[in-house]
Write a protein that holds these residues in place. Structure first.
Motif, PDB file in Angstrom:
ATOM      1  N   ALA A 114       0.803  -1.215   0.000  1.00 54.62           N
ATOM      2  CA  ALA A 114       0.000   0.000   0.000  1.00 54.62           C
ATOM      3  C   ALA A 114       0.841   1.272   0.000  1.00 54.62           C
ATOM      4  N   GLU A 115       2.144   1.159  -0.166  1.00 59.28           N
ATOM      5  CA  GLU A 115       3.102   2.257  -0.306  1.00 59.28           C
ATOM      6  C   GLU A 115       3.324   3.105   0.941  1.00 59.28           C
ATOM      7  N   ASN A 116       2.337   3.271   1.771  1.00 53.04           N
ATOM      8  CA  ASN A 116       2.526   4.027   2.997  1.00 53.04           C
ATOM      9  C   ASN A 116       1.757   3.367   4.131  1.00 53.04           C
ATOM     10  N   PRO A 117       2.200   2.180   4.542  1.00 53.36           N
ATOM     11  CA  PRO A 117       1.451   1.483   5.587  1.00 53.36           C
ATOM     12  C   PRO A 117       1.508   2.194   6.930  1.00 53.36           C
ATOM     13  N   ASN A 118       2.425   3.131   7.110  1.00 50.66           N
ATOM     14  CA  ASN A 118       2.547   3.837   8.388  1.00 50.66           C
ATOM     15  C   ASN A 118       1.411   4.821   8.611  1.00 50.66           C
ATOM     16  N   MET A 119       0.631   5.109   7.577  1.00 58.31           N
ATOM     17  CA  MET A 119      -0.499   6.019   7.724  1.00 58.31           C
ATOM     18  C   MET A 119      -1.548   5.397   8.640  1.00 58.31           C
ATOM     19  N   GLY A 120      -1.576   4.080   8.689  1.00 54.55           N
ATOM     20  CA  GLY A 120      -2.536   3.396   9.544  1.00 54.55           C
ATOM     21  C   GLY A 120      -3.846   3.161   8.823  1.00 54.55           C
ATOM     22  N   ALA A 121      -4.610   2.244   9.352  1.00 56.02           N
ATOM     23  CA  ALA A 121      -5.911   1.939   8.763  1.00 56.02           C
ATOM     24  C   ALA A 121      -6.903   3.028   9.152  1.00 56.02           C
ATOM     25  N   TYR A 122      -7.635   3.501   8.186  1.00 55.92           N
ATOM     26  CA  TYR A 122      -8.725   4.422   8.460  1.00 55.92           C
ATOM     27  C   TYR A 122      -9.845   4.113   7.489  1.00 55.92           C
ATOM     28  N   THR A 123     -11.031   4.592   7.795  1.00 50.73           N
ATOM     29  CA  THR A 123     -12.188   4.287   6.962  1.00 50.73           C
ATOM     30  C   THR A 123     -12.858   5.565   6.484  1.00 50.73           C
ATOM     31  N   LEU A 124     -13.477   5.447   5.330  1.00 51.93           N
ATOM     32  CA  LEU A 124     -14.345   6.481   4.789  1.00 51.93           C
ATOM     33  C   LEU A 124     -15.669   5.819   4.446  1.00 51.93           C
ATOM     34  N   ASN A 125     -16.777   6.450   4.805  1.00 51.75           N
ATOM     35  CA  ASN A 125     -18.111   5.904   4.535  1.00 51.75           C
ATOM     36  C   ASN A 125     -18.909   6.911   3.734  1.00 51.75           C
ATOM     37  N   ILE A 126     -19.804   6.393   2.888  1.00 53.71           N
ATOM     38  CA  ILE A 126     -20.755   7.263   2.220  1.00 53.71           C
ATOM     39  C   ILE A 126     -22.126   6.616   2.343  1.00 53.71           C
ATOM     40  N   SER A 127     -23.098   7.413   2.762  1.00 53.46           N
ATOM     41  CA  SER A 127     -24.457   6.901   2.898  1.00 53.46           C
ATOM     42  C   SER A 127     -25.185   7.085   1.581  1.00 53.46           C
ATOM     43  N   MET A 128     -26.338   6.476   1.454  1.00 53.59           N
ATOM     44  CA  MET A 128     -27.098   6.613   0.213  1.00 53.59           C
ATOM     45  C   MET A 128     -27.629   8.034   0.049  1.00 53.59           C
ATOM     46  N   GLY A 129     -27.644   8.794   1.123  1.00 53.78           N
ATOM     47  CA  GLY A 129     -28.019  10.197   1.028  1.00 53.78           C
ATOM     48  C   GLY A 129     -26.871  11.086   0.586  1.00 53.78           C
ATOM     49  N   GLY A 130     -25.668  10.512   0.471  1.00 56.55           N
ATOM     50  CA  GLY A 130     -24.504  11.260   0.011  1.00 56.55           C
ATOM     51  C   GLY A 130     -23.651  11.826   1.118  1.00 56.55           C
ATOM     52  N   LEU A 131     -23.946  11.486   2.369  1.00 56.37           N
ATOM     53  CA  LEU A 131     -23.183  11.998   3.498  1.00 56.37           C
ATOM     54  C   LEU A 131     -21.870  11.238   3.630  1.00 56.37           C
ATOM     55  N   LEU A 132     -20.767  11.958   3.604  1.00 52.42           N
ATOM     56  CA  LEU A 132     -19.448  11.351   3.750  1.00 52.42           C
ATOM     57  C   LEU A 132     -19.037  11.421   5.212  1.00 52.42           C
ATOM     58  N   SER A 133     -18.620  10.281   5.761  1.00 54.59           N
ATOM     59  CA  SER A 133     -18.178  10.223   7.149  1.00 54.59           C
ATOM     60  C   SER A 133     -17.023   9.252   7.216  1.00 54.59           C
ATOM     61  N   GLY A 134     -16.521   9.018   8.410  1.00 52.99           N
ATOM     62  CA  GLY A 134     -15.435   8.067   8.554  1.00 52.99           C
ATOM     63  C   GLY A 134     -14.692   8.284   9.852  1.00 52.99           C
ATOM     64  N   SER A 135     -13.538   7.628   9.931  1.00 52.61           N
ATOM     65  CA  SER A 135     -12.718   7.770  11.126  1.00 52.61           C
ATOM     66  C   SER A 135     -12.079   9.158  11.130  1.00 52.61           C
ATOM     67  N   THR A 136     -11.572   9.549  12.262  1.00 48.11           N
ATOM     68  CA  THR A 136     -10.958  10.872  12.397  1.00 48.11           C
ATOM     69  C   THR A 136      -9.809  11.051  11.421  1.00 48.11           C
ATOM     70  N   THR A 137      -8.954  10.028  11.297  1.00 53.08           N
ATOM     71  CA  THR A 137      -7.822  10.131  10.372  1.00 53.08           C
ATOM     72  C   THR A 137      -8.310  10.266   8.950  1.00 53.08           C
ATOM     73  N   GLY A 138      -9.321   9.497   8.576  1.00 49.19           N
ATOM     74  CA  GLY A 138      -9.842   9.554   7.212  1.00 49.19           C
ATOM     75  C   GLY A 138     -10.395  10.912   6.869  1.00 49.19           C
ATOM     76  N   LEU A 139     -11.119  11.522   7.772  1.00 51.12           N
ATOM     77  CA  LEU A 139     -11.680  12.846   7.501  1.00 51.12           C
ATOM     78  C   LEU A 139     -10.606  13.921   7.525  1.00 51.12           C
ATOM     79  N   THR A 140      -9.555  13.723   8.323  1.00 49.02           N
ATOM     80  CA  THR A 140      -8.459  14.675   8.344  1.00 49.02           C
ATOM     81  C   THR A 140      -7.691  14.646   7.031  1.00 49.02           C
ATOM     82  N   VAL A 141      -7.516  13.464   6.481  1.00 49.68           N
ATOM     83  CA  VAL A 141      -6.786  13.327   5.212  1.00 49.68           C
ATOM     84  C   VAL A 141      -7.528  14.040   4.090  1.00 49.68           C
ATOM     85  N   LEU A 142      -8.860  13.911   4.094  1.00 48.83           N
ATOM     86  CA  LEU A 142      -9.637  14.589   3.059  1.00 48.83           C
ATOM     87  C   LEU A 142      -9.541  16.077   3.262  1.00 48.83           C
TER      88      LEU A 142
END
Length: 142
Positions: A114-142
């Motif tokens: 994955a080229e940068n495994p030190n970033m750690g696992a994080y998640t991003l979610n999208i609901s059918m309404g279009g709301l983007l959410s996720g873990s703190t790291t994932g939202l910080t990256v965006l």
């Protein structure tokens, strides 16, 4: 009489040490910034794929009056997972007006490929309404 010494051309040890120190300082500033920017690009790719999964889920729901329980059931050709894995989790409901009944999730891989495994696992979610959410790291990256 006195013989003049020939002046040698080249760099002194002190000059070389100063150049190495300056390059080290510049690298210590630039490298973390580069890693952060590269990760933002990968997260943006995941966001686009999540959006495509959401659109495919909406098409599936329009055709079958329910959400698909697996990404494989959708009319979508996902690229091979290099940085993220993609899943969809849907409640078994027939009420398609519920925008949170189904989520598409991208989870960051932490393998050496994955080229940068030190970033750690994080998640991003999208609901059918279009709301983007996720873990703190994932939202910080965006």
């Amino acid at each position: 009489m006195f013989q003049r010494r020939k002046r040698r051309s080249g760099f002194t040890l002190l000059e070389l040490i100063i150049v190495i120190i300056v390059i080290g300082i510049l690298a210590s500033i630039a490298l973390p910034r580069y890693i952060r920017i590269a990760e933002k690009g990968r997260a943006a790719e995941a966001k686009n794929i999540l959006s495509a999964i959401r659109s495919a889920q909406m098409r599936y729901a329009a055709q079958y009056a329910r959400y698909a329980t697996a990404v494989a059931n959708l009319d979508l050709n996902l690229p091979s997972a290099k940085y993220f894995t993609y899943v969809t989790t849907c409640a078994t409901v027939t009420d398609l007006s519920s925008t949170t009944a189904c989520l598409a999730t991208a989870t960051r891989l932490t393998t050496p490929v994955a080229e940068n495994p030190n970033m750690g696992a994080y998640t991003l979610n999208i609901s059918m309404g279009g709301l983007l959410s996720g873990s703190t790291t994932g939202l910080t990256v965006l």
